[in-house]
Design a protein around this motif. Structure first.
Motif, PDB file in Angstrom:
ATOM      1  N   ILE A   2       0.843  -1.184   0.000  1.00  0.00           N
ATOM      2  CA  ILE A   2       0.000   0.000   0.000  1.00  0.00           C
ATOM      3  C   ILE A   2       0.885   1.243   0.000  1.00  0.00           C
ATOM      4  O   ILE A   2       1.799   1.360   0.818  1.00  0.00           O
ATOM      5  N   ASP A   3       0.627   2.155  -0.920  1.00  0.00           N
ATOM      6  CA  ASP A   3       1.470   3.343  -0.987  1.00  0.00           C
ATOM      7  C   ASP A   3       0.658   4.630  -1.068  1.00  0.00           C
ATOM      8  O   ASP A   3       1.216   5.699  -1.330  1.00  0.00           O
ATOM      9  N   ASP A   4      -0.673   4.559  -0.839  1.00  0.00           N
ATOM     10  CA  ASP A   4      -1.434   5.792  -0.855  1.00  0.00           C
ATOM     11  C   ASP A   4      -1.098   6.611   0.383  1.00  0.00           C
ATOM     12  O   ASP A   4      -0.808   6.075   1.461  1.00  0.00           O
ATOM     13  N   LEU A   5      -1.125   7.921   0.250  1.00  0.00           N
ATOM     14  CA  LEU A   5      -0.617   8.794   1.297  1.00  0.00           C
ATOM     15  C   LEU A   5      -1.434   8.738   2.578  1.00  0.00           C
ATOM     16  O   LEU A   5      -0.886   8.929   3.671  1.00  0.00           O
ATOM     17  N   ALA A   6      -2.730   8.484   2.476  1.00  0.00           N
ATOM     18  CA  ALA A   6      -3.543   8.414   3.695  1.00  0.00           C
ATOM     19  C   ALA A   6      -3.077   7.260   4.587  1.00  0.00           C
ATOM     20  O   ALA A   6      -2.956   7.411   5.808  1.00  0.00           O
ATOM     21  N   CYS A   7      -2.801   6.104   3.990  1.00  0.00           N
ATOM     22  CA  CYS A   7      -2.338   4.955   4.760  1.00  0.00           C
ATOM     23  C   CYS A   7      -0.922   5.177   5.289  1.00  0.00           C
ATOM     24  O   CYS A   7      -0.605   4.810   6.425  1.00  0.00           O
ATOM     25  N   LEU A   8      -0.071   5.776   4.476  1.00  0.00           N
ATOM     26  CA  LEU A   8       1.294   6.062   4.929  1.00  0.00           C
ATOM     27  C   LEU A   8       1.278   7.063   6.084  1.00  0.00           C
ATOM     28  O   LEU A   8       2.032   6.926   7.056  1.00  0.00           O
ATOM     29  N   MET A   9       0.395   8.063   5.988  1.00  0.00           N
ATOM     30  CA  MET A   9       0.274   9.049   7.069  1.00  0.00           C
ATOM     31  C   MET A   9      -0.163   8.364   8.351  1.00  0.00           C
ATOM     32  O   MET A   9       0.336   8.672   9.445  1.00  0.00           O
ATOM     33  N   TYR A  10      -1.096   7.434   8.235  1.00  0.00           N
ATOM     34  CA  TYR A  10      -1.564   6.704   9.420  1.00  0.00           C
ATOM     35  C   TYR A  10      -0.423   5.923  10.068  1.00  0.00           C
ATOM     36  O   TYR A  10      -0.259   5.936  11.298  1.00  0.00           O
ATOM     37  N   LEU A  11       0.367   5.252   9.262  1.00  0.00           N
ATOM     38  CA  LEU A  11       1.468   4.464   9.809  1.00  0.00           C
ATOM     39  C   LEU A  11       2.491   5.356  10.504  1.00  0.00           C
ATOM     40  O   LEU A  11       3.070   4.968  11.528  1.00  0.00           O
ATOM     41  N   LEU A  12       2.707   6.555   9.981  1.00  0.00           N
ATOM     42  CA  LEU A  12       3.603   7.499  10.651  1.00  0.00           C
ATOM     43  C   LEU A  12       3.025   7.944  11.987  1.00  0.00           C
ATOM     44  O   LEU A  12       3.763   8.184  12.953  1.00  0.00           O
ATOM     45  N   VAL A  64     -10.464   4.139   0.023  1.00  0.00           N
ATOM     46  CA  VAL A  64     -10.314   5.346   0.841  1.00  0.00           C
ATOM     47  C   VAL A  64     -10.335   6.587  -0.051  1.00  0.00           C
ATOM     48  O   VAL A  64     -11.084   7.544   0.185  1.00  0.00           O
ATOM     49  N   LEU A  65      -9.526   6.573  -1.100  1.00  0.00           N
ATOM     50  CA  LEU A  65      -9.461   7.713  -2.000  1.00  0.00           C
ATOM     51  C   LEU A  65     -10.774   7.922  -2.742  1.00  0.00           C
ATOM     52  O   LEU A  65     -11.198   9.066  -2.962  1.00  0.00           O
ATOM     53  N   ASP A  66     -11.444   6.835  -3.109  1.00  0.00           N
ATOM     54  CA  ASP A  66     -12.719   6.971  -3.811  1.00  0.00           C
ATOM     55  C   ASP A  66     -13.763   7.643  -2.921  1.00  0.00           C
ATOM     56  O   ASP A  66     -14.576   8.440  -3.394  1.00  0.00           O
ATOM     57  N   GLY A  67     -13.734   7.338  -1.628  1.00  0.00           N
ATOM     58  CA  GLY A  67     -14.663   7.974  -0.699  1.00  0.00           C
ATOM     59  C   GLY A  67     -14.415   9.464  -0.593  1.00  0.00           C
ATOM     60  O   GLY A  67     -15.356  10.272  -0.591  1.00  0.00           O
ATOM     61  N   VAL A  68     -13.144   9.859  -0.520  1.00  0.00           N
ATOM     62  CA  VAL A  68     -12.802  11.282  -0.443  1.00  0.00           C
ATOM     63  C   VAL A  68     -13.142  11.971  -1.759  1.00  0.00           C
ATOM     64  O   VAL A  68     -13.612  13.124  -1.773  1.00  0.00           O
ATOM     65  N   LEU A  69     -12.941  11.271  -2.866  1.00  0.00           N
ATOM     66  CA  LEU A  69     -13.262  11.841  -4.178  1.00  0.00           C
ATOM     67  C   LEU A  69     -14.765  12.126  -4.281  1.00  0.00           C
ATOM     68  O   LEU A  69     -15.171  13.171  -4.812  1.00  0.00           O
ATOM     69  N   ARG A  70     -15.582  11.230  -3.766  1.00  0.00           N
ATOM     70  CA  ARG A  70     -17.038  11.465  -3.774  1.00  0.00           C
ATOM     71  C   ARG A  70     -17.389  12.687  -2.925  1.00  0.00           C
ATOM     72  O   ARG A  70     -18.249  13.484  -3.285  1.00  0.00           O
TER      73      ARG A  70
END
Length: 212
Positions: A2-12, A64-70
């Motif tokens: 997984i490399d989307d920024l929302a997931c990476l931000m969570y891991l940080l 996750v991104l699709d939900g934010v896009l909507r």
């Protein structure tokens, strides 16, 4: 991976001792902001007259991104979108990481508590922190930092994630952090402003003023 920024931000933002984010209300806003940056980097979000504009109708393939896009299709401003449905987005990020095997989920200790979440491979957030540290401590121009890493650094600094940046780091590298935050303006001027406003947005959210 997984490399989307929302997931990476969570891991940080994950804290092993807390069995979850270092601060849940702050992390809700950070993952929303990271998702917006990700969508802008993919060319799916832009800005017209200060309002967020969606490009294209096809799904990204990332729930996750699709939900934010909507959410963005309603024509809000960036700051509003950072606050909007942030609790839902954080839960979706956790579920996505759990489905990918990067988080284990345990029931809350108390009836009204939150789920306990443990990172399955500590090398993953460690590698992310190393990426952000390289962006912070590098001596090359900010323009040469990968856009995703510059965004993660800017957001981690805005959120005050001490496992990523110490208070001393915030002072010593203030100009570099500021330049990374400023680089978001190339995606959309309002996105940079929303990132700079995150500390105040977090204060408002913790006081019950941050929207739904």
């Amino acid at each position: 991976m997984i490399d989307d920024l929302a997931c990476l931000m969570y891991l940080l933002a994950h804290d092993d001792a807390a069995e979850g984010p270092y601060d849940r209300s702050r992390t809700e806003l950070l993952v929303r902001a990271a998702a917006l940056v990700d969508l802008a980097l993919r060319g799916r979000l832009g800005e017209v007259g200060g309002t967020v504009a969606v490009s294209g109708t096809e799904p990204t393939g990332d729930p996750v991104l699709d939900g934010v896009l909507r959410d963005a299709a309603a024509g809000h401003g960036w700051k509003r979108l950072v606050r909007r449905h942030r609790k839902r987005t954080l839960t979706e990020v956790e579920n996505r990481l759990a489905a990918a095997g990067l988080l284990t989920v345990k029931a809350p200790r108390a009836h009204f508590g939150t789920r306990r979440l443990t990172v399955t491979d500590r090398a993953v957030p460690a590698a992310l922190r190393a990426r952000v540290a390289a962006a912070l401590h590098g001596d090359g121009p900010v323009q040469e930092i990968p856009a995703a890493d510059a965004a993660l650094l800017a957001l981690a600094a805005a959120g005050g994630i001490r496992s990523v940046l110490s208070r001393q780091d915030q002072k010593t590298f203030r100009a570099r952090i500021d330049a990374c935050t400023g680089s978001l303006a190339a995606l959309a001027p309002g996105l940079e402003k929303a990132a700079r406003a995150l500390p105040m947005t977090m204060i408002a959210a913790q006081g019950g003023m941050g929207g739904s």
